[in-house]
Design a protein around this motif. Structure first.
Motif, PDB file in Angstrom:
ATOM      1  N   ALA A 125      28.991  92.953  31.112  1.00  0.00           N
ATOM      2  CA  ALA A 125      29.884  93.143  29.968  1.00  0.00           C
ATOM      3  C   ALA A 125      30.797  91.921  29.800  1.00  0.00           C
ATOM      4  O   ALA A 125      31.212  91.310  30.788  1.00  0.00           O
ATOM      5  N   PRO A 126      31.119  91.549  28.562  1.00  0.00           N
ATOM      6  CA  PRO A 126      32.034  90.421  28.350  1.00  0.00           C
ATOM      7  C   PRO A 126      33.436  90.747  28.839  1.00  0.00           C
ATOM      8  O   PRO A 126      33.849  91.901  28.827  1.00  0.00           O
ATOM      9  N   ILE A 127      34.143  89.734  29.286  1.00  0.00           N
ATOM     10  CA  ILE A 127      35.528  89.891  29.738  1.00  0.00           C
ATOM     11  C   ILE A 127      36.407  89.162  28.736  1.00  0.00           C
ATOM     12  O   ILE A 127      36.352  87.945  28.604  1.00  0.00           O
ATOM     13  N   ILE A 128      37.208  89.914  28.026  1.00  0.00           N
ATOM     14  CA  ILE A 128      38.084  89.360  27.008  1.00  0.00           C
ATOM     15  C   ILE A 128      39.453  89.076  27.620  1.00  0.00           C
ATOM     16  O   ILE A 128      39.969  89.877  28.386  1.00  0.00           O
ATOM     17  N   GLY A 129      40.038  87.941  27.290  1.00  0.00           N
ATOM     18  CA  GLY A 129      41.376  87.607  27.759  1.00  0.00           C
ATOM     19  C   GLY A 129      41.432  86.863  29.078  1.00  0.00           C
ATOM     20  O   GLY A 129      42.517  86.645  29.607  1.00  0.00           O
ATOM     21  N   ALA A 130      40.294  86.448  29.611  1.00  0.00           N
ATOM     22  CA  ALA A 130      40.299  85.635  30.838  1.00  0.00           C
ATOM     23  C   ALA A 130      40.866  84.258  30.506  1.00  0.00           C
ATOM     24  O   ALA A 130      40.772  83.788  29.379  1.00  0.00           O
ATOM     25  N   THR A 131      41.455  83.610  31.500  1.00  0.00           N
ATOM     26  CA  THR A 131      42.026  82.282  31.323  1.00  0.00           C
ATOM     27  C   THR A 131      41.142  81.251  32.009  1.00  0.00           C
ATOM     28  O   THR A 131      40.728  81.445  33.151  1.00  0.00           O
ATOM     29  N   ILE A 132      40.876  80.161  31.304  1.00  0.00           N
ATOM     30  CA  ILE A 132      40.064  79.064  31.818  1.00  0.00           C
ATOM     31  C   ILE A 132      40.967  77.851  31.976  1.00  0.00           C
ATOM     32  O   ILE A 132      41.727  77.520  31.061  1.00  0.00           O
ATOM     33  N   THR A 133      40.880  77.173  33.127  1.00  0.00           N
ATOM     34  CA  THR A 133      41.680  75.979  33.366  1.00  0.00           C
ATOM     35  C   THR A 133      40.766  74.861  33.847  1.00  0.00           C
ATOM     36  O   THR A 133      40.002  75.047  34.793  1.00  0.00           O
ATOM     37  N   ALA A 134      40.847  73.704  33.198  1.00  0.00           N
ATOM     38  CA  ALA A 134      40.073  72.526  33.602  1.00  0.00           C
ATOM     39  C   ALA A 134      41.025  71.523  34.247  1.00  0.00           C
ATOM     40  O   ALA A 134      42.048  71.169  33.670  1.00  0.00           O
ATOM     41  N   ARG A 135      40.672  71.082  35.438  1.00  0.00           N
ATOM     42  CA  ARG A 135      41.498  70.119  36.179  1.00  0.00           C
ATOM     43  C   ARG A 135      40.678  68.875  36.504  1.00  0.00           C
ATOM     44  O   ARG A 135      39.494  68.970  36.786  1.00  0.00           O
ATOM     45  N   SER A 136      41.370  67.763  36.513  1.00  0.00           N
ATOM     46  CA  SER A 136      40.764  66.504  36.924  1.00  0.00           C
ATOM     47  C   SER A 136      41.808  65.758  37.732  1.00  0.00           C
ATOM     48  O   SER A 136      42.942  65.583  37.268  1.00  0.00           O
ATOM     49  N   GLY A 137      41.449  65.343  38.938  1.00  0.00           N
ATOM     50  CA  GLY A 137      42.412  64.651  39.784  1.00  0.00           C
ATOM     51  C   GLY A 137      43.601  65.507  40.144  1.00  0.00           C
ATOM     52  O   GLY A 137      44.689  64.998  40.341  1.00  0.00           O
ATOM     53  N   GLY A 138      43.423  66.835  40.203  1.00  0.00           N
ATOM     54  CA  GLY A 138      44.493  67.749  40.554  1.00  0.00           C
ATOM     55  C   GLY A 138      45.447  68.061  39.414  1.00  0.00           C
ATOM     56  O   GLY A 138      46.391  68.816  39.580  1.00  0.00           O
ATOM     57  N   VAL A 139      45.214  67.490  38.236  1.00  0.00           N
ATOM     58  CA  VAL A 139      46.083  67.691  37.084  1.00  0.00           C
ATOM     59  C   VAL A 139      45.381  68.586  36.068  1.00  0.00           C
ATOM     60  O   VAL A 139      44.211  68.383  35.764  1.00  0.00           O
ATOM     61  N   VAL A 140      46.104  69.592  35.547  1.00  0.00           N
ATOM     62  CA  VAL A 140      45.544  70.457  34.509  1.00  0.00           C
ATOM     63  C   VAL A 140      45.384  69.632  33.239  1.00  0.00           C
ATOM     64  O   VAL A 140      46.337  69.059  32.739  1.00  0.00           O
ATOM     65  N   ARG A 141      44.153  69.578  32.742  1.00  0.00           N
ATOM     66  CA  ARG A 141      43.861  68.803  31.529  1.00  0.00           C
ATOM     67  C   ARG A 141      43.718  69.681  30.296  1.00  0.00           C
ATOM     68  O   ARG A 141      43.901  69.214  29.185  1.00  0.00           O
ATOM     69  N   ALA A 142      43.342  70.945  30.491  1.00  0.00           N
ATOM     70  CA  ALA A 142      43.177  71.843  29.350  1.00  0.00           C
ATOM     71  C   ALA A 142      43.102  73.275  29.838  1.00  0.00           C
ATOM     72  O   ALA A 142      42.707  73.539  30.974  1.00  0.00           O
ATOM     73  N   THR A 143      43.484  74.206  28.963  1.00  0.00           N
ATOM     74  CA  THR A 143      43.332  75.625  29.244  1.00  0.00           C
ATOM     75  C   THR A 143      42.776  76.311  28.006  1.00  0.00           C
ATOM     76  O   THR A 143      42.864  75.792  26.897  1.00  0.00           O
ATOM     77  N   GLY A 144      42.200  77.481  28.212  1.00  0.00           N
ATOM     78  CA  GLY A 144      41.673  78.265  27.115  1.00  0.00           C
ATOM     79  C   GLY A 144      41.626  79.723  27.505  1.00  0.00           C
ATOM     80  O   GLY A 144      41.865  80.072  28.657  1.00  0.00           O
ATOM     81  N   THR A 145      41.316  80.581  26.550  1.00  0.00           N
ATOM     82  CA  THR A 145      41.245  82.018  26.780  1.00  0.00           C
ATOM     83  C   THR A 145      39.983  82.555  26.134  1.00  0.00           C
ATOM     84  O   THR A 145      39.604  82.114  25.052  1.00  0.00           O
ATOM     85  N   THR A 146      39.329  83.507  26.796  1.00  0.00           N
ATOM     86  CA  THR A 146      38.119  84.097  26.235  1.00  0.00           C
ATOM     87  C   THR A 146      38.457  84.940  25.018  1.00  0.00           C
ATOM     88  O   THR A 146      39.545  85.471  24.893  1.00  0.00           O
ATOM     89  N   VAL A 147      37.484  85.044  24.134  1.00  0.00           N
ATOM     90  CA  VAL A 147      37.674  85.793  22.896  1.00  0.00           C
ATOM     91  C   VAL A 147      36.519  86.762  22.686  1.00  0.00           C
ATOM     92  O   VAL A 147      35.465  86.630  23.286  1.00  0.00           O
ATOM     93  N   ALA A 148      36.733  87.721  21.801  1.00  0.00           N
ATOM     94  CA  ALA A 148      35.713  88.719  21.489  1.00  0.00           C
ATOM     95  C   ALA A 148      34.624  88.070  20.642  1.00  0.00           C
ATOM     96  O   ALA A 148      34.847  87.043  20.034  1.00  0.00           O
ATOM     97  N   PRO A 149      33.459  88.641  20.501  1.00  0.00           N
ATOM     98  CA  PRO A 149      33.020  89.856  21.157  1.00  0.00           C
ATOM     99  C   PRO A 149      32.173  89.607  22.409  1.00  0.00           C
ATOM    100  O   PRO A 149      31.788  90.527  23.091  1.00  0.00           O
TER     101      PRO A 149
END
Length: 81
Positions: A8-32
């Motif tokens: 089943a899809p998981i809505i509202g999860a948080t995604i974090t991309a790091r490079s060199g220990g620094v957060v470069r971007a974040t995002g959140t899952t969406v429906a459906p």
């Protein structure tokens, strides 16, 4: 993002991309379908990407290569706690 136990899809999860220990971007899952997108201006490079959602174990992937002008697909099958 999908529930590893039942797909089943998981809505509202948080995604974090790091490079060199620094957060470069974040995002959140969406429906459906549990699809997510992080910053379209994420520089090309190699990233560690972490997915977090309430009631699920964190799941990360290392060595995700992002190429300029291309879409990078990464799935995260999260295990319920």
């Amino acid at each position: 993002m999908t529930n590893k136990a039942n797909g089943a899809p998981i809505i509202g999860a948080t995604i974090t991309a790091r490079s060199g220990g620094v957060v470069r971007a974040t995002g959140t899952t969406v429906a459906p379908y549990g699809v997510y997108e992080i910053a379209s201006d994420l520089p090309a490079g190699t990233y560690s990407v972490l997915c977090q959602a309430a009631d699920y174990q964190d799941f990360g992937r290392v060595g995700i290569v992002v190429t300029a002008g291309q879409t990078t697909y990464v799935n995260f099958p999260l295990q319920p706690k």
